[in-house]
Structures are given as structure tokens and as C-alpha cells.
Design an enzyme around this catalytic site. Structure first.
Site, PDB file in Angstrom:
ATOM      1  N   MET A  48       0.710  -1.196  -0.100  1.00 31.76           N
ATOM      2  CA  MET A  48      -0.008   0.082  -0.142  1.00 31.76           C
ATOM      3  C   MET A  48       1.015   1.397  -0.131  1.00 31.76           C
ATOM      4  SD  MET A  48      -3.377  -0.669   2.102  1.00 31.76           S
ATOM      5  CE  MET A  48      -2.645  -0.465   3.804  1.00 31.76           C
ATOM      6  N   GLY A  49       2.225   1.136  -0.176  1.00 28.17           N
ATOM      7  CA  GLY A  49       3.086   2.156  -0.476  1.00 28.17           C
ATOM      8  C   GLY A  49       3.543   2.628   0.867  1.00 28.17           C
ATOM      9  N   HIS A  52       8.943   1.263   3.662  1.00 29.66           N
ATOM     10  CA  HIS A  52      10.078   1.486   4.632  1.00 29.66           C
ATOM     11  C   HIS A  52      10.981  -0.077   4.244  1.00 29.66           C
ATOM     12  CE1 HIS A  52       7.310  -1.449   6.401  1.00 29.66           C
ATOM     13  NE2 HIS A  52       6.322  -0.549   6.350  1.00 29.66           N
ATOM     14  N   GLY A  54      10.756  -2.670   5.782  1.00 29.78           N
ATOM     15  CA  GLY A  54      10.049  -3.987   5.721  1.00 29.78           C
ATOM     16  C   GLY A  54       9.542  -4.427   4.160  1.00 29.78           C
ATOM     17  N   HIS A  55       9.161  -3.207   3.455  1.00 27.37           N
ATOM     18  CA  HIS A  55       8.922  -3.584   2.173  1.00 27.37           C
ATOM     19  C   HIS A  55      10.109  -3.901   1.490  1.00 27.37           C
ATOM     20  CE1 HIS A  55       5.352  -0.743   3.220  1.00 27.37           C
ATOM     21  NE2 HIS A  55       4.725  -1.749   2.943  1.00 27.37           N
ATOM     22  N   GLN A  79     -10.170  -2.886   2.202  1.00 24.54           N
ATOM     23  CA  GLN A  79      -9.650  -3.390   3.224  1.00 24.54           C
ATOM     24  C   GLN A  79      -9.795  -2.609   4.490  1.00 24.54           C
ATOM     25  OE1 GLN A  79      -5.984  -4.409   1.605  1.00 24.54           O
ATOM     26  NE2 GLN A  79      -5.153  -3.711   3.518  1.00 24.54           N
ATOM     27  N   GLY A 170       4.954 -10.369   3.891  1.00 22.27           N
ATOM     28  CA  GLY A 170       5.600 -10.158   5.201  1.00 22.27           C
ATOM     29  C   GLY A 170       5.178 -10.959   6.117  1.00 22.27           C
ATOM     30  N   GLN A 176      -2.837 -12.339   7.679  1.00 21.16           N
ATOM     31  CA  GLN A 176      -2.931 -12.205   6.167  1.00 21.16           C
ATOM     32  C   GLN A 176      -2.215 -13.092   5.253  1.00 21.16           C
ATOM     33  OE1 GLN A 176      -2.539  -8.085   4.312  1.00 21.16           O
ATOM     34  NE2 GLN A 176      -0.707  -8.854   3.699  1.00 21.16           N
TER      35      GLN A 176
HETATM   36  P1  AMP Z   1       1.479  -3.055   3.291  1.00 18.11           P
HETATM   37  O1  AMP Z   1       2.032  -1.831   2.658  1.00 18.11           O
HETATM   38  O2  AMP Z   1       1.336  -2.741   4.968  1.00 18.11           O
HETATM   39  O3  AMP Z   1       0.050  -3.576   2.878  1.00 18.11           O
HETATM   40  O4  AMP Z   1       2.388  -4.318   3.346  1.00 18.11           O
HETATM   41  C1  AMP Z   1       2.826  -4.685   2.161  1.00 18.11           C
HETATM   42  C2  AMP Z   1       3.667  -6.108   2.562  1.00 18.11           C
HETATM   43  O5  AMP Z   1       4.817  -5.643   3.277  1.00 18.11           O
HETATM   44  C3  AMP Z   1       3.004  -7.053   3.274  1.00 18.11           C
HETATM   45  O6  AMP Z   1       3.252  -8.257   2.696  1.00 18.11           O
HETATM   46  C4  AMP Z   1       3.711  -6.889   4.824  1.00 18.11           C
HETATM   47  O7  AMP Z   1       3.294  -7.814   5.429  1.00 18.11           O
HETATM   48  C5  AMP Z   1       5.083  -6.617   4.324  1.00 18.11           C
HETATM   49  N1  AMP Z   1       5.610  -5.762   5.473  1.00 18.11           N
HETATM   50  C6  AMP Z   1       4.973  -4.453   5.985  1.00 18.11           C
HETATM   51  N2  AMP Z   1       5.977  -4.552   7.220  1.00 18.11           N
HETATM   52  C7  AMP Z   1       6.834  -5.283   7.319  1.00 18.11           C
HETATM   53  C8  AMP Z   1       7.954  -5.525   8.069  1.00 18.11           C
HETATM   54  N3  AMP Z   1       8.423  -4.785   9.335  1.00 18.11           N
HETATM   55  N4  AMP Z   1       8.774  -6.440   7.745  1.00 18.11           N
HETATM   56  C9  AMP Z   1       8.478  -7.549   6.904  1.00 18.11           C
HETATM   57  N5  AMP Z   1       7.393  -7.399   5.944  1.00 18.11           N
HETATM   58  C10 AMP Z   1       6.746  -6.358   6.203  1.00 18.11           C
END
Ligand code: AMP
Length: 530
Positions: A48-49, A52, A54-55, A79, A170, A176
């Protein structure tokens, strides 16, 4: 990394056109290229942009494993609940595009809500994917009733549009992940779901786009989530397997920070998401809590197996000796990946195949079975058996030594051996070293170490080694230049680039003896696992 520029696509038509061109080019590049398993795939990272680290870890993994990397950036209205932060959710496309470009992403797919769900604006009907209520009724589903239906719908839609062979998710969003894995299995999406470890700030706080809502005091308070999971993990590794004790451990630690308001603390099966009374094989210990008006989630997997210790670092940091010693001190199997490459090289040489005939080498390696059999004496390295034949001594021959680099550099060889190494690691209890062990081979390793040493120190060590082996002395200056050049090559090559995993502990070995480095790692291990 690719030098090609990144494509920012915002419509379904543009994406379809891009993919059609990609497949035309792929087909034109010949059967040899198409057959190479590692490099003909589309890797997809849905986000979702507000990107960071993690992404970024998902993107880096996708870049490593695929020919084409597509990142979607889409804040999915389906969602978010009516009282949630859809409007407020951070949208930072320009900065995100820079991150993606630097990480070598090929395509960003960033459609508008109107483009993907035109019916929403018209209050018209939208077809949705409804995951099994058994997976959605617990954990986050209790407070976010329609959330996972929205997630499953957008993921199914994006899979249909992008048609990736691999998709990266992640473990941070563990529920999820379980729901997507079920979706893919139940609806037969031809996609491999690749789970990626949680990436954290140094404080332990898991990266999240919603961390942008936290004040610095709240960020500090939020670190208690990680600490509470670590407490429970320590209890788990010291033998506690039962639900009540594990959950109480988390509760007590969270209670030390009254501004953190827990929503749930649960111990469930990571695939079925059903509550566990006791962890037999693997348990998912998950938390949701609020600080101020921000809702945070975190979790840890509790594996009923001995941990994996992954040690990476540049040449000359002392990795192999340290890893051997660590394995011995902790009673782990030393997974000698170098011996595996030597074993394949021996097989290639003795089968009469030319080392440069990559197709023939690929065929040999695909069919070969390598076993590392521990000996009863902990000081004697494991025996190496290839297709039933003991080659422990043979793989140390000069002939093998001369050819092993040329064989190991071949993508098909790496691909096959990484799979074999991962099979070894599936039951845990190994120590293993290399250049991409923590980033690629065992991204879920429980303890990751990145051993470093300054160029000057590594040059000095190498000079000492040469003196000991009575090999002509080379000046320190020359050795330093060689090391710098090797570091540059190791970090920039496309196969197994040297990179510190984002969740690795860095140990600088300058002015430390091998015994001191070993002791540091053993202490880190005991702090976490006993
Ligand atoms: P989101 O943008 O929040 O929808 O996350 C996109 C993807 O990044 C999802 O698969 C999340 O699980 C993963 N993600 C978000 N934060 C982290 C993190 N701290 N460590 C690993 N994966 C992450």
C-alpha cells in the site's frame, strides 16, 4: 540491480501491454534462457506504499529471485472499515518510486481506486473474495470484520492482472499471510507465496507505514511489543510450551507500559489460525495493541526445533573458522556449503563434462544428491557423500580447488544447491556461513550474524596467512587494494551478492581473536535461546 529505467504504470491497459511485450522479448531470447528456472519469473510485491525497510526486504528478495520485479502501490479501499484511516493513510508515491528505482524494480503498478474499482464510486456492486470464516473470525478479524475479505479480493485481482509466478508477503501480517496461502491453495492460483521475515528498527519496533502516526514517545513505548515477544520466546526456548505461560509472559511485559492497550494476545497454529493449548511443532504468538489512536500488530513464530545460526560477511572476516567453532560450541551441525560446491565440481570433473558447458553441468547438478554425514568425533568434519559415493577426501584435490569457482558461479548450480541447503535447514540445528545465507538461503534463520573487519585488518590477516604458508609476501597496500576490489565485486554481482540482512547483528572482528568472536556469538545465542 538493473540499469534499465523503472516503468510507472497506472492503468490496467498499460500493465497488460507491458507484460505482453515482456513475454514477446522472453520468447525471442531463446530456449536456453527460458529454461533457466531462476531467471524467467515474475516476482510480485503487493504493497500500500509509504515504503519502509520492511517492504524493501521483500523487494530485495524478489529482485534476487526473479527476472522481472513488479511492485504494486495501491491503498485498497475495500480493506478499511468505515471508522478506519483510509483517507489519512500515508501516500508517498514520489519517494516510493525512488526506493523502488534504487532497488532495481522494473515496474511500479500504482492504479487509482477509480481504475481498479470504478463501481465503488457509483455505489454499485463489487464482486469480492470471501476467505473462510475459520481464518478471519479470530485475531485481527474480531475488530476488523471486513478487512480480510478486502485483502483477499485485491490480492486475487492483482494476481489476475500481474500473473506472477512468485509473490512476496511479510510475516509481520501473519494472519494475512495464512489467508493468502489458503486462497492460493483453494483457488489454484499458479503462484508461489514467499513468506519474508519481519524487519525491525534497532529498537525492536517492527517497521510499519502506520509508525508514521506515532510520536517519538509512542515509538519508544511501542517497543514493548517486541520485548514481550522476546520474553515469551526465551521462555519457549527454555522449555515452556504451554499457552497460558506464554501468553501470561507477554501480558506481564506489556503491562510494564500502561500506555499500551492490548487488544489481543493469541497463540495459534500459523496455518489454520486455530488456538493452540501447547506448541507441538510451530506456534504463532501474535499481539495487537494500541498506543494512542494507532493500532499496532506484531508476532513471532515459535519453532519446536533447534535454531539456525546464519553467518555472513566479506572474505577474510574469519567466517568459516568462527562458524565451525560456533557449531561445535552449540552442538549444531556445521553446514559446509563450500564442501557442497566442491562435491558438485568433483562430479562434473569425473563425469567428463566440460566445466564451461553450463547446460550439461545444470543437468548433472539437478540429479545429484549430496549428503553431509556428521562423524561421531566433533573435531572431524562431516563426511561428504555424492550419489552414494564417499568423496570426503576427493573434493579437496587440487583439480577440484582449481575449478570450484567456475562451477559455483553458474546460476543453475547455485539454484540447485540452495534448495539442498534449505532442505538441510528445514529441521533446524545448523550453523552455516556464506555471503547471502541470512538474506537469501535462510531468511528465517533465528540468529543472523554479519561478521566484518576493516580492510586494513583483513589485509594484515591475509599477509600473515601467506607468511605461514611460505608463499611469496605481497605488500599490505596491494592486499588492501585486492580486498577492496573483491568487496566491490561481491556486493554488486547478481548471483549471491554480499549484503547484511536487515535483521542481522553486526560483529566487528577487528582486534578480536577467533575465540573472542566465537564467544560473542555463543553469548548472543544463549541470550535468545536458553
Ligand atoms: P502494506 O503496505 O502494509 O500492505 O505491506 C505490504 C507488504 O509488506 C505485506 O506483505 C506486509 O506484510 C509487508 N511488511 C510490512 N511491514 C513489514 C515488516 N516490518 N517486515 C516485513 N514485512 C513487512
Amino acid at each position: 540491480m538493473t540499469s534499465k529505467s523503472i516503468s510507472l504504470l497506472t492503468t490496467v491497459a498499460e500493465l497488460r501491454h507491458y507484460l505482453a511485450q515482456f513475454y514477446i522479448q522472453l520468447n525471442a531470447s531463446g530456449p536456453k534462457f527460458r529454461r533457466n528456472n531462476a531467471f524467467t519469473k515474475i516476482g510480485f510485491v503487493p504493497t500500500m506504499g509509504a515504503l519502509h525497510l520492511g517492504h524493501l526486504s521483500l523487494i530485495q528478495r524478489a529482485r534476487y529471485e526473479n527476472r522481472l520485479v513488479i511492485v504494486s502501490i495501491f491503498v485498497n479501499p475495500l480493506q478499511f472499515g468505515p471508522a478506519e484511516d483510509f483517507q489519512q493513510y500515508p501516500r508517498t508515491l514520489t519517494a516510493d518510486a525512488r526506493v523502488c528505482e534504487q532497488a532495481g524494480v522494473d515496474v511500479i503498478f500504482a492504479p487509482s481506486a477509480q481504475e481498479l474499482f470504478p463501481m465503488i464510486a457509483l455505489n454499485g456492486p463489487v464482486t469480492q473474495v470471501v476467505p473462510s470464516s475459520q481464518l478471519t473470525e479470530r485475531l485481527c478479524g474480531q475488530s476488523r470484520p471486513a478487512h480480510f475479505q478486502g485483502v483477499a479480493t485485491i490480492v486475487a485481482k492483482l494476481f489476475n492482472l500481474v500473473q506472477p509466478q512468485r509473490a512476496y508477503f511479510g510475516r509481520k501480517d501473519a494472519q494475512q499471510l495464512a489467508i493468502i496461502q489458503r486462497l492460493v491453495a483453494d483457488l489454484n492460483f499458479p503462484v508461489e507465496v514467499v513468506p519474508c521475515p519481519i524487519v525491525r528498527e534497532v529498537s525492536g519496533l517492527a517497521y510499519s507505514s502506520r509508525n508514521a502516526y506515532l510520536t517519538s514517545a509512542q515509538s519508544q513505548q511501542a517497543t514493548v511489543l517486541y520485548r514481550s515477544l522476546q520474553q515469551a520466546k526465551r521462555a519457549f526456548y527454555s522449555g515452556c510450551r504451554d499457552r497460558t505461560t506464554l501468553i501470561t509472559t507477554v501480558e506481564q511485559e506489556l503491562a510494564t507500559t500502561p500506555d499500551i492497550k492490548p487488544e489481543y494476545i493469541e497463540l495459534v497454529d500459523p496455518t489454520m489460525l486455530t488456538p493452540l493449548v501447547e506448541v507441538e511443532d510451530t506456534g504463532l504468538l501474535a499481539i495487537a495493541a494500541s498506543v494512542g489512536s494507532t493500532r499496532l500488530i506484531d508476532n513471532t513464530l515459535l519453532h519446536n526445533r533447534k535454531p539456525i545460526v546464519a553467518i555472513d560477511g566479506p572474505a577474510g572476516a574469519g567466517k568459516s573458522t568462527v562458524t565451525r567453532n560456533v557449531a561445535k560450541a552449540l552442538g549444531l551441525l556445521y553446514l559446509d556449503t563450500g564442501a557442497m560446491y566442491r562435491a558438485v565440481t568433483w562430479l562434473v570433473l569425473q563425469s567428463g563434462v566440460s566445466v564451461s558447458d553450463q547446460d550439461a553441468v545444470a543437468e548433472l547438478v539437478e540429479q545429484c544428491q549430496i549428503e553431509l554425514l556428521p562423524t561421531s568425533d566433533a573435531n572431524t568434519p562431516p563426511r561428504v557423500v555424492v550419489n552414494g559415493q564417499d568423496v570426503t577426501a576427493k573434493i579437496r584435490s587440487l583439480e577440484v580447488t582449481a575449478q570450484v569457482s567456475a562451477v559455483a558461479a553458474q546460476p543453475a548450480v547455485r539454484w540447485a544447491l540452495v534448495k539442498q541447503q534449505q532442505r538441510y535447514g528445514s529441521t533446524g540445528g545448523i550453523a552455516v556461513e556464506g555471503r547471502d545465507i541470512g538474506t537469501h538461503v535462510f531468511p528465517d534463520a533465528e540468529l543472523k550474524i554479519f561478521l566484518t573487519a576493516s580492510v586494513g585488518e583483513r589485509a594484515r590477516r591475509r599477509q600473515q596467512e601467506l607468511v605461514t604458508q611460505s608463499i611469496a609476501t605481497i605488500s599490505l597496500e596491494q592486499l588492501e587494494q585486492d580486498i577492496e576490489q573483491r568487496d566491490r565485486q561481491d556486493s554488486s554481482r547478481s548471483i549471491a551478492p554480499l549484503r547484511k540482512a536487515l535483521d542481522a547483528v553486526e560483529v566487528n572482528t577487528d582486534s578480536l581473536s577467533i575465540a573472542e568472536v566465537t564467544a560473542q556469538i555463543v553469548t548472543l545465542y544463549h541470550q535468545q535461546f536458553s
